[in-house]
Design an enzyme around this catalytic site. Structure first.
Site, mmCIF file in Angstrom:
data_model
loop_
_atom_site.group_PDB
_atom_site.id
_atom_site.type_symbol
_atom_site.label_atom_id
_atom_site.label_comp_id
_atom_site.label_asym_id
_atom_site.label_seq_id
_atom_site.Cartn_x
_atom_site.Cartn_y
_atom_site.Cartn_z
ATOM 1 N N ARG A 34 31.377 80.612 32.684
ATOM 2 C CA ARG A 34 31.127 79.443 33.539
ATOM 3 C C ARG A 34 30.575 78.235 32.788
ATOM 4 O O ARG A 34 30.645 77.116 33.298
ATOM 5 C CB ARG A 34 30.165 79.824 34.673
ATOM 6 C CG ARG A 34 30.785 80.790 35.673
ATOM 7 C CD ARG A 34 29.952 80.883 36.931
ATOM 8 N NE ARG A 34 30.546 81.792 37.907
ATOM 9 C CZ ARG A 34 30.016 82.049 39.103
ATOM 10 N NH1 ARG A 34 28.876 81.466 39.461
ATOM 11 N NH2 ARG A 34 30.611 82.886 39.928
ATOM 12 N N ASP A 144 15.734 73.664 48.968
ATOM 13 C CA ASP A 144 16.550 74.273 47.931
ATOM 14 C C ASP A 144 16.066 73.744 46.593
ATOM 15 O O ASP A 144 15.439 72.679 46.527
ATOM 16 C CB ASP A 144 18.033 73.945 48.123
ATOM 17 C CG ASP A 144 18.946 74.934 47.405
ATOM 18 O OD1 ASP A 144 19.406 75.893 48.048
ATOM 19 O OD2 ASP A 144 19.178 74.762 46.195
#
Length: 273
Positions: A34, A144
């Site tokens: 990734r 978050d």
């Protein structure tokens, strides 16, 4: 694809785990897969220099981009619907009763990602209280670690696939077509019912009110057991007596160590005084 040495892998894993609680110790191939293209785009030809940059400079935006690429922010409206049915049918009648005097609810969506969860909670709240909704403070705190996903959440624009599980009446009432073809925006009324904040779940939890309900679903899948146990204990101390913690259906708390009482799969409760 770039390869990452064992030493740089362990340095990166330890940094992420210590700072953010996320356990990447079994994700070596995922890290290489990734991040390789991203490193090439930044001008790096090896992981060593990149890891040195992350750990030495600790630029918040660079760390956030790395975390976003290594964790999955996949979610949609009414995900794990059983939770919301329990919230509506069992928890909300209790909250309406105990808060009949102050009419102030305290609900936290912890690890809210791109916002579908807190907006789903808000739609249920508005639908449940109906005409009385303006008389209640039903605002949901949504946090978050990622500024990027919070920006998406605040904007409240989603594709039709994300909305497919919602009742048609809710789509009509709480969404308007966006200027982007095939996209829909959450109504201003609903967006104003969610308070978005950046928060690292590894930090101490110090909010003004104890929470009636904490939703922390599909977040602890990234944490090792000791980190989960410590977070659950911080959640417990931040929960009012009788309040609830809802986690993901693929997650569980350690029943022998948690202070919460087990109610049903993925639902836990602090004992009432």
């Amino acid at each position: 694809m770039l390869s990452i040495s064992d030493n740089d892998f362990h340095r990166l894993v330890n940094f992420v785990k210590t700072s953010y609680g996320i356990d990447l110790s079994k994700k070596k191939s995922l890290i290489s897969g990734r991040l390789s293209g991203y490193l090439y785009a930044l001008g790096y030809d090896n992981f060593h220099d990149y890891v040195n940059h992350l750990l030495t400079d600790q630029v918040p935006s660079d760390i956030e981009e790395m975390l976003n690429r290594l964790t999955t922010n996949y979610t949609y409206f009414l995900r794990e619907e059983e939770h919301f049915n329990y919230f509506r049918n069992t928890i909300l009648p209790w909250l309406k009763k105990i808060h009949s005097g102050d009419r102030v609810l305290s609900i936290w969506s912890a690890g809210c990602s791109s916002g579908q969860e807190p907006y789903t909670i808000s739609m249920i709240l508005k639908d449940y209280f109906g005409r009385e909704a303006p008389l209640w403070d039903t605002r949901v705190l949504a946090t978050d670690i990622s500024q990027k996903v919070l920006s998406t959440a605040k904007e409240g624009i989603y594709d039709g696939e994300s909305l497919q599980n919602l009742p048609a009446s809710w789509k009509q009432k709480y969404f308007t077509p966006s200027s982007i073809p095939g996209m829909f925006q959450v109504s201003k009324q609903l967006r104003s019912n969610v308070i978005f904040r950046t928060f690292n779940l590894m930090d101490p939890i110090h909010f003004r009110l104890k929470f009636d309900v904490i939703f922390c679903r599909n977040v602890m899948i990234y944490f090792e057991q000791a980190t989960k146990d410590a977070l659950a204990e911080r959640f417990y101390k931040a929960t009012r007596p009788g309040g609830y913690l809802l986690i993901g259906h693929s997650e569980s708390l350690n029943k022998t160590s948690t202070s919460y009482s087990y109610i049903m799969p993925a639902v836990y409760r602090r004992k009432e005084q």
